[in-house]
Design a protein around this motif. Structure first.
Motif, short mmCIF file in Angstrom:
data_model
loop_
_atom_site.label_atom_id
_atom_site.label_comp_id
_atom_site.label_asym_id
_atom_site.label_seq_id
_atom_site.Cartn_x
_atom_site.Cartn_y
_atom_site.Cartn_z
N THR A 22 16.08 78.17 72.39
CA THR A 22 16.11 77.05 73.34
C THR A 22 16.52 75.78 72.61
O THR A 22 16.09 75.55 71.48
CB THR A 22 14.72 76.83 73.97
OG1 THR A 22 14.27 78.03 74.58
CG2 THR A 22 14.77 75.73 75.02
N VAL A 23 17.35 74.97 73.26
CA VAL A 23 17.75 73.68 72.69
C VAL A 23 17.19 72.56 73.56
O VAL A 23 17.23 72.62 74.79
CB VAL A 23 19.28 73.54 72.59
CG1 VAL A 23 19.65 72.24 71.87
CG2 VAL A 23 19.89 74.72 71.85
N VAL A 24 16.66 71.53 72.90
CA VAL A 24 16.14 70.35 73.59
C VAL A 24 16.95 69.14 73.12
O VAL A 24 16.99 68.82 71.93
CB VAL A 24 14.65 70.12 73.28
CG1 VAL A 24 14.14 68.88 74.01
CG2 VAL A 24 13.82 71.35 73.65
N ILE A 214 28.62 67.28 73.64
CA ILE A 214 27.65 67.68 72.60
C ILE A 214 26.79 68.83 73.10
O ILE A 214 26.54 69.81 72.38
CB ILE A 214 26.78 66.47 72.20
CG1 ILE A 214 27.58 65.50 71.34
CG2 ILE A 214 25.51 66.93 71.49
CD1 ILE A 214 27.90 65.99 69.93
N VAL A 215 26.29 68.74 74.34
CA VAL A 215 25.49 69.83 74.91
C VAL A 215 26.27 71.13 74.89
O VAL A 215 25.77 72.18 74.44
CB VAL A 215 25.06 69.48 76.35
CG1 VAL A 215 24.44 70.70 77.04
CG2 VAL A 215 24.06 68.32 76.35
N GLU A 216 27.51 71.10 75.35
CA GLU A 216 28.33 72.31 75.41
C GLU A 216 28.56 72.87 74.01
O GLU A 216 28.47 74.09 73.79
CB GLU A 216 29.66 72.00 76.08
CG GLU A 216 29.51 71.62 77.56
CD GLU A 216 30.79 71.07 78.15
OE1 GLU A 216 31.76 70.82 77.38
OE2 GLU A 216 30.84 70.86 79.38
N TYR A 217 28.84 72.00 73.05
CA TYR A 217 29.14 72.45 71.69
C TYR A 217 27.92 73.06 71.02
O TYR A 217 28.00 74.15 70.43
CB TYR A 217 29.66 71.27 70.87
CG TYR A 217 30.05 71.63 69.46
CD1 TYR A 217 31.30 72.17 69.18
CD2 TYR A 217 29.18 71.43 68.40
CE1 TYR A 217 31.66 72.52 67.89
CE2 TYR A 217 29.52 71.76 67.10
CZ TYR A 217 30.77 72.31 66.85
OH TYR A 217 31.11 72.66 65.56
N ILE A 218 26.78 72.37 71.08
CA ILE A 218 25.57 72.87 70.42
C ILE A 218 25.13 74.20 71.04
O ILE A 218 24.76 75.15 70.33
CB ILE A 218 24.44 71.83 70.50
CG1 ILE A 218 24.76 70.63 69.60
CG2 ILE A 218 23.09 72.44 70.13
CD1 ILE A 218 24.64 70.89 68.12
N CYS A 219 25.15 74.30 72.36
CA CYS A 219 24.72 75.54 73.01
C CYS A 219 25.66 76.69 72.63
O CYS A 219 25.20 77.81 72.36
CB CYS A 219 24.69 75.36 74.52
SG CYS A 219 23.29 74.36 75.10
N ALA A 227 21.78 76.84 80.73
CA ALA A 227 20.75 76.95 81.77
C ALA A 227 19.35 77.02 81.16
O ALA A 227 18.35 76.72 81.83
CB ALA A 227 21.00 78.18 82.63
N ASP A 228 19.25 77.42 79.89
CA ASP A 228 17.96 77.52 79.22
C ASP A 228 17.64 76.29 78.38
O ASP A 228 16.64 76.28 77.66
CB ASP A 228 17.94 78.76 78.31
CG ASP A 228 18.05 80.05 79.10
OD1 ASP A 228 17.54 80.09 80.24
OD2 ASP A 228 18.66 81.01 78.58
N THR A 243 22.75 66.66 83.63
CA THR A 243 23.33 67.58 84.61
C THR A 243 23.98 68.80 83.95
O THR A 243 24.33 69.75 84.64
CB THR A 243 24.38 66.86 85.48
OG1 THR A 243 25.38 66.28 84.65
CG2 THR A 243 23.72 65.78 86.31
N ALA A 244 24.14 68.76 82.61
CA ALA A 244 24.78 69.87 81.91
C ALA A 244 23.81 70.98 81.55
O ALA A 244 24.24 72.05 81.09
CB ALA A 244 25.47 69.36 80.64
N VAL A 245 22.49 70.76 81.72
CA VAL A 245 21.50 71.75 81.31
C VAL A 245 20.70 72.24 82.51
O VAL A 245 20.77 71.68 83.61
CB VAL A 245 20.53 71.15 80.26
CG1 VAL A 245 21.30 70.68 79.03
CG2 VAL A 245 19.72 69.99 80.85
N GLY A 246 19.91 73.27 82.26
CA GLY A 246 19.09 73.81 83.34
C GLY A 246 17.89 72.95 83.68
O GLY A 246 17.42 72.96 84.83
#
Length: 283
Positions: A22-24, A214-219, A227-228, A243-246
């Motif tokens: 999981t990423v926060v 950044i969200v897309e790259y790290i995930c 979504a997680d 809005t990019a995450v679950g």
């Protein structure tokens, strides 16, 4: 381009989970860190630090700050407020820089650094063209003077006038940036973070970077579904990340602009909101 920073003697890195599940993602100023630093706010932040230290391995947590501030500004505030830990990564300057943190120090993330070498080469000229064009069309922008050397963000203030006029002017700024193939962040300033009253940040940056990227790259880097993932913020420039995450959440002390544009708002503020959400899902 960003350079490595030796290990800090007074603030260590969070322990790293053996497997990331999981990423926060958390904004820093007025989300993770309450600038006023009341005793209650400090206790809440320390409780969050304790949770991240304890729950990291149990839940496979990777935790990072995604902030508009420069790296030097973030580290200075972390020291002044007595933070115990630095996160696993810091995406600073509106996500145009990405650093990973370990016992070896603070290192630019190699893949993101390569990406930045091929983008934003003409940023200064394009931002100046946008500034001149907008001025001739009656959109007054005021340059911000705090740009760090080598920064890939060029920032201005737009001082609010009346809602109808502001909506037209901000829409024109977006169209101008799009025509010039610039990324742009438009968000209401937060005086609690040291910004002027009644104005908007107007930040021009390369199109292929920013908080959402950044969200897309790290995930993708850690093979975690968006979504997680979790994200927390307090202002308009955080909404693309939320809005990019679950599980995206505004902290309760968020700006009115952000509250009007995003429905998920915590009843708690700052680190207390982050801790409450994480504990509720990942006890």
């Amino acid at each position: 381009m960003p350079h490595s920073v030796p290990p800090l003697t007074d603030i260590g890195p969070l322990p790293t989970a053996s497997t990331v599940r999981t990423v926060v993602f958390s904004d820093f100023d007025e989300t993770y860190l309450a600038h006023s630093g009341t005793p209650e706010q400090v206790r809440s932040r320390q409780a969050l630090e304790n949770y991240l230290e304890d729950a990291g391995e149990r839940h496979g947590l990777l935790f990072g700050w995604v902030t508009g501030s420069s790296l030097s500004s973030v580290l200075g505030k972390a020291r002044r407020h007595g933070l115990r830990f630095l996160p696993h990564f810091i995406a600073c300057s509106l996500g145009t820089e990405l650093h990973v943190i370990s016992e070896a120090g603070i290192q630019p993330e190699p893949g993101w650094q390569r990406r930045m070498l091929t983008t934003g080469e003409h940023l200064e000229g394009l931002a100046e063209e946008a500034f001149r064009e907008l001025r001739t069309r009656g959109v007054p922008l005021v340059p911000q003077s705090c740009r760090a050397p080598g920064s890939r963000v060029i920032s201005y203030y737009y001082f609010a006038q009346d809602p109808e006029r502001d909506a037209r002017q901000l829409a024109l700024i977006r169209r101008t940036a799009d025509r010039l193939s610039l990324g742009v962040n438009l968000s209401r300033c937060n005086p609690a973070a040291g910004d002027p009253d009644d104005c908007y940040d107007v930040d021009f940056l390369p199109r292929d970077c920013g908080k959402r990227h950044i969200v897309e790259y790290i995930c993708r880097l850690y093979a975690v579904s968006e979504a997680d993932a979790f994200a927390f913020g307090d202002s308009g420039n955080d909404l693309e990340m939320l809005t990019a995450v679950g599980r995206g959440l505004l902290v309760g002390n968020c700006t009115e602009e952000a509250r009007a544009r995003y429905p998920q708002v915590s009843a708690r503020s700052h680190a207390d909101a982050i801790l409450s959400e994480l504990r509720g899902v990942l006890p």
